[in-house]
Structures are given as structure tokens and as C-alpha cells.
Design an enzyme around this catalytic site. Structure first.
Site, PDB file in Angstrom:
ATOM      1  N   HIS A  75      43.300  49.323  39.187  1.00 51.00           N
ATOM      2  CA  HIS A  75      42.910  49.154  37.773  1.00 51.00           C
ATOM      3  C   HIS A  75      43.930  49.779  36.813  1.00 51.00           C
ATOM      4  O   HIS A  75      43.950  49.519  35.856  1.00 51.00           O
ATOM      5  CB  HIS A  75      41.580  49.682  37.606  1.00 51.00           C
ATOM      6  CG  HIS A  75      41.297  51.259  37.314  1.00 51.00           C
ATOM      7  ND1 HIS A  75      40.870  52.040  38.488  1.00 51.00           N
ATOM      8  CD2 HIS A  75      41.706  52.120  36.366  1.00 51.00           C
ATOM      9  CE1 HIS A  75      40.816  53.350  37.920  1.00 51.00           C
ATOM     10  NE2 HIS A  75      41.344  53.177  36.530  1.00 51.00           N
TER      11      HIS A  75
ATOM     12  N   ASP B 238      39.450  49.085  44.581  1.00 50.62           N
ATOM     13  CA  ASP B 238      40.487  49.728  43.503  1.00 50.62           C
ATOM     14  C   ASP B 238      41.729  50.647  44.317  1.00 50.62           C
ATOM     15  O   ASP B 238      41.431  51.570  44.394  1.00 50.62           O
ATOM     16  CB  ASP B 238      39.661  50.657  42.759  1.00 50.62           C
ATOM     17  CG  ASP B 238      40.492  50.912  41.575  1.00 50.62           C
ATOM     18  OD1 ASP B 238      41.326  50.426  41.235  1.00 50.62           O
ATOM     19  OD2 ASP B 238      39.646  51.918  40.618  1.00 50.62           O
TER      20      ASP B 238
ATOM     21  N   SER C 199      43.160  58.594  36.763  1.00 52.34           N
ATOM     22  CA  SER C 199      42.930  57.495  37.749  1.00 52.34           C
ATOM     23  C   SER C 199      44.010  57.473  38.822  1.00 52.34           C
ATOM     24  O   SER C 199      45.224  57.601  38.482  1.00 52.34           O
ATOM     25  CB  SER C 199      42.866  56.197  36.948  1.00 52.34           C
ATOM     26  OG  SER C 199      41.583  56.288  36.229  1.00 52.34           O
TER      27      SER C 199
END
Length: 229
Positions: free
Chosen positions: A30, A78, A173
Site C-alpha cells: 500500500h 499487502d 507502514s
């Protein structure tokens, strides 16, 4: 630990990542999916990302691949693999972390560590210095209840600080969830204004995909092969 600086037409933002082979970094899909044309710079060996430290190694990444079945709706699959050219140099500040094997699991109750340069509060305060927190692996049912359809048991890990004092947040992330000395998870998602629980991509589930993508890497003529140290 790797810092990813990602530029597109609208600006610049950061993600985390981690070196598991001298020519390969893992991060979250992402971080780049749906962002249009992006340029990625990977920095290894950093403590204060806003300074030019002698320990830092920088790479302009020319080749990366996100999982073909990544979903922007559910954050399924992801995961992203980046190739470093030339290879990273192993130093005191830069070393590889091991990945779990395909059948290796991490049990609920295990205390893991996660690090990053992400925001340090819900107010958006940023950190230039690498920070680390300890998070406990939680029972899968907790995340299933909290995230409903988007939480898939086999490919994700549920973790967090039950007291809600420590957590991953924006900018973290792609960083590793390190349990028992291996990168078992990748920082993926959570509820926007809550610190608990958080969802991590389960690295062991994607080990066959990672291995398959690594075979496509162009061999680099250097004396130190990935398995030599």
C-alpha cells in the site's frame, strides 16, 4: 531497518521496510499501490533520517514488485519486494534479518518489536529518529471481530498493546514485526484513531511468493553471495 522515501506527482512520503538479503528489501504494497508513477529511495543504516549520517547507505530503486493480488479495499496481500542495486554493504549498522519459513507460526502472547520513523501521536507529530515499541501477538479472533471481512487468518497477524499506550502509526507502514529474532510481520493497517489492535502481513504465508520473485532478480557480479555470511 530501511527507510523508504517515495515521491510521486503530489508530493513525498515515507514508509518503513527491512533488509533480508543484501540485494532485497521487503515493505508494504500500500506504500506505492495506486500512487501513480513513483520514485523510491531506500536508506539503510539510519538513526536520524533528517541527517546525513556516515552509517547511511542510499539506493535509488529501479525494480520493485507488489503482490499481484494486493487489494486496496481489504489490504489483502499487502507485501512488496524491492531489489537493491548495487548490493548493500554489511556493516555494524546494516545487517540482514532472517525470515520465517513457510510453516513457521508465532503464537499469541509472544512479545515482538516493531520500529519506524512514523508519527508519534494522533496529532501528527513526526519523528526523525528511529523509535521502537514492544507489541504482543493477540488472539486472531480479536482482529477478526474488530476488522470483520478484511481480516484473513492465514495471511495476517493480529498484534498490539492492550493498554493502548504504544502503537505503530502513519509512516510506520512496511516496517518489520520482529518476533524471536525473525521478521514475522509487516506493518499493514489499523483503525485510524485507535492504537489497538493492529494488523500485520504474515511473512511466512508469502515465503513461496518471495522465493519465486527472488529467482527473477538479475545476478550481480559481486564476491559476496546472499548466502555466504
Amino acid at each position: 531497518m530501511a527507510s523508504l522515501s517515495i515521491r510521486n506527482e503530489t508530493g513525498k512520503y515515507r514508509c518503513g521496510g527491512f533488509l533480508f538479503r543484501l540485494d532485497a528489501v521487503l515493505s508494504a504494497a500500500h506504500c506505492v499501490a495506486g500512487k501513480g508513477k513513483v520514485n523510491i529511495t531506500v536508506t539503510l543504516g539510519a538513526h536520524n533520517i533528517s541527517k546525513k549520517e556516515l552509517s547511511q547507505q542510499k539506493f535509488h530503486v529501479g525494480h520493485w514488485v507488489i503482490h499481484p493480488n494486493y487489494s486496496r479495499d481489504t489490504f489483502e496481500n499487502d507485501i512488496m519486494l524491492l531489489e537493491l542495486k548495487p548490493r548493500a554493504k554489511k556493516t555494524k549498522e546494516v545487517s540482514r534479518i532472517r525470515l520465517p519459513s513457510h510453516d513457521e507460526n508465532v503464537e499469541p502472547g509472544t512479545l515482538c518489536r516493531v520500529a519506524g520513523w512514523g508519527e508519534t501521536s494522533l496529532m501528527g507529530n513526526k519523528s526523525s529518529v528511529l523509535r521502537e515499541v514492544s507489541l504482543k501477538v493477540q488472539n486472531e479472533e480479536l482482529c477478526k471481530k474488530s476488522f470483520k471481512r478484511s481480516y484473513l487468518l492465514q495471511s495476517k497477524i493480529c498484534a498490539g498493546d492492550k493498554d493502548g499506550k504504544k502503537s505503530t502509526y502513519c509512516g510506520d507502514s512496511g516496517g518489520p514485526l520482529v518476533c524471536n529474532g525473525k521478521a514475522h510481520g509487516i506493518v499493514s493497517y489499523g483503525h485510524e484513531n485507535r492504537t489497538f489492535p493492529k494488523v500485520f502481513t504474515r511473512v511466512s504465508y508469502f515465503e513461496p511468493w518471495i522465493r519465486g520473485e527472488l529467482r527473477k532478480f538479475v545476478p550481480q557480479d559481486l564476491p559476496d553471495s546472499p548466502s555466504s555470511d
